[in-house]
Design a protein around this motif. Structure first.
Motif: not given
Length: 291
Positions: A100, A219-221, A237, A241
């Motif tokens: 991020s 872990d992919d926002y 979050l 992010a």
């Protein structure tokens, strides 16, 4: 072979006498003579023949002079390259950074650096904090942009830590629903992020009195928010992010119980004295401070 004595010999050969060489070097004639004699002892051969009108080179001296010229040229090139680095006309910084921040802080800082010092290049590698810190510790990176929850990141060891900002962690909820706080999500399905994020989430839920049911992990926002938008779970979050990507259909709520994330830079002691590295550090601070 002593490079300093080699350069003294070169000056004697170019000047044609010990006296002229001493004058060019700003030394005394005996000092030049002593260095030349020491060099001849180290090579085991006479290099200069002394006469009433000056000096002439022996065959060994002619051979060594060619090498001395090459050494002088390389040293001059090194001086120029070092001057370029010191004056920020050249340089390279290797930055390892979590996703991020790589999407928010870093592009602006690198753009500003490219504008002010176009000779400096930045190599960016996306990495989670443990890997980024390990890369700096191993000498494979110059700076690690990393985070810790409610404190500095673990695993700093001997690295220098420089905090940049503190950001809140928010609840991210589906568009349908009435829940508005952490303790109202006891029965929800949860989406966990990276290992450190999952540990923090579980700790916060436990402090609120329940064990979260982690149904999905990513872990992919962007993926996280798409799952939430489709009602497949809830998550937490950090603000960066959500700055990098905000799904138009999710609800984002402030939740003090989720704490905050401390973002900063780690580097080896003394690395902030390297001109190119120091320049990128300044740009990162400027982006955070709005300058």
């Amino acid at each position: 072979m002593d490079s300093r004595r080699l350069l003294v010999f070169r000056e004697v050969a170019r000047a044609g006498s010990l006296t002229a060489a001493a004058r060019a070097l700003g030394w005394t004639q005996p000092a030049v003579s002593q260095h030349l004699a020491a060099l001849e002892r180290s090579v085991g051969l006479p290099l200069v023949l002394r006469g009433p009108t000056g000096t002439s080179l022996t065959e060994a001296g002619e051979v060594l002079l060619r090498r001395a010229d090459a050494v002088a040229a390389e040293l001059h090139a090194a001086e120029e390259e070092l001057a370029s680095l010191a004056q920020l006309r050249a340089g390279r910084v290797r930055l390892h950074c979590f996703p991020s921040a790589a999407a928010t802080l870093v592009p602006e800082a690198v753009r500003a650096l490219a504008t002010s010092h176009p000779g400096i290049s930045v190599g960016l590698v996306e990495a989670e904090p443990p890997e980024a810190l390990a890369a700096v510790g191993a000498g494979d990176a110059d700076l690690a942009l990393v985070f810790g929850y409610d404190a500095e990141p673990v695993g700093l060891g001997p690295l220098v830590w420089r905090p940049l900002l503190t950001e809140p962690v928010h609840l991210v909820l589906p568009p349908e629903g009435t829940a508005s706080s952490l303790d109202a999500l006891v029965d929800a399905d949860w989406i966990g992020g990276c290992e450190r994020c999952r540990v923090h989430l579980v700790d916060c839920c436990r402090a609120a009195g329940f064990e979260p049911a982690l149904r999905h992990e990513t872990d992919d926002y962007v993926v996280v928010q798409n799952l939430v938008a489709r009602g497949l779970g809830v998550t937490a979050l950090p603000e960066s992010a959500l700055t990098a990507y905000r799904h138009p259909e999710v609800r984002v709520l402030e939740e003090p119980a989720l704490g905050h994330r401390v973002v900063g830079v780690a580097h080896r002691p003394g690395a902030d004295q390297v001109p190119a590295t120091a320049a990128l550090l300044r740009e990162l601070v400027a982006v955070v401070s709005g300058g």
